[in-house]
Design a protein around this motif. Sequence first.
Motif, short mmCIF file in Angstrom:
data_model
loop_
_atom_site.label_atom_id
_atom_site.label_comp_id
_atom_site.label_asym_id
_atom_site.label_seq_id
_atom_site.Cartn_x
_atom_site.Cartn_y
_atom_site.Cartn_z
N PHE A 103 0.84 -1.19 0.00
CA PHE A 103 0.00 0.00 0.00
C PHE A 103 0.89 1.25 0.00
O PHE A 103 2.07 1.20 0.36
CB PHE A 103 -0.92 0.03 1.22
CG PHE A 103 -0.18 -0.09 2.53
CD1 PHE A 103 0.39 1.02 3.14
CD2 PHE A 103 -0.04 -1.33 3.16
CE1 PHE A 103 1.08 0.92 4.33
CE2 PHE A 103 0.65 -1.44 4.36
CZ PHE A 103 1.21 -0.32 4.95
N ALA A 104 0.32 2.35 -0.41
CA ALA A 104 1.02 3.63 -0.38
C ALA A 104 0.87 4.23 1.01
O ALA A 104 -0.19 4.12 1.63
CB ALA A 104 0.46 4.58 -1.44
N PHE A 105 1.91 4.89 1.51
CA PHE A 105 1.83 5.49 2.83
C PHE A 105 0.70 6.51 2.90
O PHE A 105 0.06 6.66 3.94
CB PHE A 105 3.16 6.16 3.21
CG PHE A 105 3.14 6.75 4.58
CD1 PHE A 105 3.31 5.95 5.70
CD2 PHE A 105 2.91 8.11 4.77
CE1 PHE A 105 3.26 6.49 6.98
CE2 PHE A 105 2.86 8.66 6.04
CZ PHE A 105 3.04 7.85 7.14
N ALA A 106 0.45 7.19 1.79
CA ALA A 106 -0.62 8.19 1.76
C ALA A 106 -1.97 7.56 2.09
O ALA A 106 -2.81 8.19 2.75
CB ALA A 106 -0.68 8.87 0.39
N GLU A 107 -2.18 6.32 1.67
CA GLU A 107 -3.45 5.66 1.98
C GLU A 107 -3.51 5.29 3.45
O GLU A 107 -4.54 5.45 4.10
CB GLU A 107 -3.63 4.41 1.12
CG GLU A 107 -4.99 3.76 1.34
CD GLU A 107 -5.28 2.59 0.42
OE1 GLU A 107 -6.40 2.05 0.49
OE2 GLU A 107 -4.39 2.22 -0.38
N ARG A 109 -2.06 6.89 5.85
CA ARG A 109 -2.28 8.16 6.53
C ARG A 109 -3.75 8.55 6.47
O ARG A 109 -4.33 8.98 7.48
CB ARG A 109 -1.42 9.24 5.87
CG ARG A 109 -1.57 10.62 6.49
CD ARG A 109 -0.61 11.59 5.81
NE ARG A 109 -0.86 11.61 4.37
CZ ARG A 109 0.04 11.99 3.46
NH1 ARG A 109 1.25 12.35 3.84
NH2 ARG A 109 -0.27 12.01 2.19
N ALA A 110 -4.38 8.37 5.31
CA ALA A 110 -5.79 8.71 5.15
C ALA A 110 -6.67 7.83 6.02
O ALA A 110 -7.64 8.30 6.63
CB ALA A 110 -6.20 8.60 3.68
N ARG A 117 -11.16 10.58 13.20
CA ARG A 117 -12.34 11.46 13.13
C ARG A 117 -13.58 10.85 13.73
O ARG A 117 -14.58 11.53 13.93
CB ARG A 117 -12.63 11.85 11.68
CG ARG A 117 -11.65 12.85 11.09
CD ARG A 117 -12.21 13.47 9.82
NE ARG A 117 -12.50 12.48 8.80
CZ ARG A 117 -11.64 12.11 7.85
NH1 ARG A 117 -10.43 12.63 7.82
NH2 ARG A 117 -11.98 11.21 6.94
N ARG A 118 -13.55 9.57 14.01
CA ARG A 118 -14.74 8.93 14.58
C ARG A 118 -15.08 9.56 15.92
O ARG A 118 -14.23 9.65 16.81
CB ARG A 118 -14.51 7.42 14.77
CG ARG A 118 -14.54 6.64 13.49
CD ARG A 118 -14.57 5.17 13.76
NE ARG A 118 -14.77 4.42 12.54
CZ ARG A 118 -14.87 3.08 12.49
NH1 ARG A 118 -14.79 2.39 13.61
NH2 ARG A 118 -15.05 2.47 11.36
N PRO A 119 -16.30 10.01 16.08
CA PRO A 119 -16.66 10.68 17.34
C PRO A 119 -16.74 9.70 18.50
O PRO A 119 -17.13 8.54 18.34
CB PRO A 119 -18.04 11.27 17.04
CG PRO A 119 -18.60 10.37 15.98
CD PRO A 119 -17.42 9.95 15.14
N ALA A 120 -16.32 10.18 19.66
CA ALA A 120 -16.48 9.38 20.88
C ALA A 120 -17.95 9.36 21.27
O ALA A 120 -18.68 10.32 21.00
CB ALA A 120 -15.65 9.97 22.02
N PRO A 121 -18.43 8.28 21.87
CA PRO A 121 -19.84 8.24 22.28
C PRO A 121 -20.18 9.39 23.21
O PRO A 121 -19.43 9.70 24.14
CB PRO A 121 -19.95 6.88 23.00
CG PRO A 121 -18.79 6.07 22.48
CD PRO A 121 -17.70 7.05 22.20
N ALA A 122 -21.28 10.03 22.95
CA ALA A 122 -21.71 11.14 23.79
C ALA A 122 -22.17 10.62 25.15
O ALA A 122 -22.78 9.55 25.25
CB ALA A 122 -22.84 11.91 23.12
N TRP A 181 -17.94 0.67 8.56
CA TRP A 181 -16.54 0.30 8.31
C TRP A 181 -15.63 1.51 8.11
O TRP A 181 -14.42 1.37 8.08
CB TRP A 181 -16.44 -0.61 7.08
CG TRP A 181 -16.83 -2.01 7.37
CD1 TRP A 181 -16.02 -3.03 7.77
CD2 TRP A 181 -18.14 -2.59 7.24
NE1 TRP A 181 -16.74 -4.19 7.93
CE2 TRP A 181 -18.05 -3.95 7.61
CE3 TRP A 181 -19.38 -2.08 6.86
CZ2 TRP A 181 -19.15 -4.80 7.60
CZ3 TRP A 181 -20.47 -2.92 6.86
CH2 TRP A 181 -20.35 -4.27 7.21
N ASP A 182 -16.21 2.68 7.96
CA ASP A 182 -15.45 3.92 7.72
C ASP A 182 -14.66 3.86 6.42
O ASP A 182 -13.58 4.44 6.31
CB ASP A 182 -14.51 4.22 8.89
CG ASP A 182 -14.29 5.71 9.06
OD1 ASP A 182 -14.94 6.49 8.35
OD2 ASP A 182 -13.45 6.10 9.88
#
Length: 231
Positions: A103-107, A109-110, A117-122, A181-182
């Motif tokens: 895989f490319a490092f850029a992937e 990193r993405a 970015r997944r939000p923590a449970p409120a 799955w994000d």
Amino acid sequence: MRILLIEDDPATADYLAKGLAEEGHVVDRAATGKDGLFLALNEPFDIIVTDRMLPGPDGVAITRALRASGIATPVLMLTALAEVDRRVEGLEAGADDYLAKPFAFAELRARIRALARRPAPAAAEATELAVGDLRADLLRRAVTRGTRPIELLPTEFRLLEYMMRHPGEVLTRTMLLEKVWDFSFAPTTNIIDVHVSRLRRKLEAGGEPSMIRTVRGAGYVLAPALGAGHG
């Protein structure tokens, strides 16, 4: 972020650790499954990046152990195994994403940024969901239909949770890939259909009417008992 990198190949580990450090991350390294699991269980990390094939416990065993211990740290699994079933196994063990080698490092990193970015449970978020006679206890990760308990694998539970949060809505495969799955792309697998099919069988294992309907060309709908047919 503090990232745990579990990789037994020195060249790969050096390359990834250097790239992640240049991105401003603090990287802890482990070269065996045993050392990686010890660190993951005893130190706080923002993300864990683990190879699937490792000496000692492999990436799948590590992920299962973390989830069984109640540790929800996002796990990105690296695998050189192309078989769909092997990748699905990792996801079902509780991994949040996978990346096939090479895989490319850029992937990489993405993918890491997407997991971060997944939000923590409120704190005030509901801890129990209900649709018809189906109940999901989010704290105990327990599911029942009527009085019948339903055993679900981690990915199946996340899929059901998302569907139960959107009852009666048509959920497209793209939506499920992004939210469960994000993934921001459609992998060349039938991973969604496989998981929905397994979930549907478990929900109907006691002879109950179907709750998941397939909307051809669109996606899936979860709603109170729709009758015996799947649609």
